[in-house]
Enzyme design. Sequence first.
Site, PDB file in Angstrom:
ATOM      1  N   CYS A  12       0.870  -1.168   0.000  1.00 38.56           N
ATOM      2  CA  CYS A  12       0.000   0.000   0.000  1.00 38.56           C
ATOM      3  C   CYS A  12       0.912   1.225   0.000  1.00 38.56           C
ATOM      4  O   CYS A  12       2.140   1.076   0.011  1.00 38.56           O
ATOM      5  CB  CYS A  12      -0.899  -0.024   1.237  1.00 38.56           C
ATOM      6  N   CYS A  84      -3.951  -0.703  -2.924  1.00 37.40           N
ATOM      7  CA  CYS A  84      -4.356   0.657  -3.300  1.00 37.40           C
ATOM      8  C   CYS A  84      -3.782   0.956  -4.683  1.00 37.40           C
ATOM      9  O   CYS A  84      -2.784   0.363  -5.093  1.00 37.40           O
ATOM     10  CB  CYS A  84      -3.916   1.692  -2.263  1.00 37.40           C
ATOM     11  N   CYS A  91       4.652  -0.109  -7.913  1.00 43.37           N
ATOM     12  CA  CYS A  91       5.152  -1.376  -7.373  1.00 43.37           C
ATOM     13  C   CYS A  91       6.418  -1.805  -8.105  1.00 43.37           C
ATOM     14  O   CYS A  91       6.436  -1.895  -9.332  1.00 43.37           O
ATOM     15  CB  CYS A  91       4.083  -2.456  -7.515  1.00 43.37           C
TER      16      CYS A  91
END
Length: 142
Positions: A12, A84, A91
């Site tokens: 997140c 999220c 990422c």
Amino acid sequence: MLLMKTRVLILCTGNSCRSQMAEGILRYYGRDQFEVFSAGTKPSKVNETALRVMKEIGIDLSEQRSKSVNEFSGQSFDYVITVCDHAKESCPIFPGKSVRLHWPFPDPPHEKETTEEVLAEFRKVRDLIQARFRHAAETGNF
């Protein structure tokens, strides 16, 4: 024969709430099947209201801490799950054949004062996360 645990990283932005709750839930329901970690792209600290609503369902997050995704650089995971949209977009790539999943959950309010309305929103998000991650833990279906 030694069975390898499935390694799961939950990401997140702040690693303060949603990813922390998901980590605790998957660890709780997955027992010995999983090695579970959570991290954030911009870590902060574990949210007190998240601690409180998780304790209501018997899951103690008080030993968890907010971690940077950089702490896991170079490690391999079976699953990398973003919870999220911001974390999905930023990422990093992990080595190995990790399956990347995006399971977005609403961000509960980060108010300084914990009102009944804030608690209600946290409980809604907790319950959504619990349903998804409990199912994954109990069925092995991610």
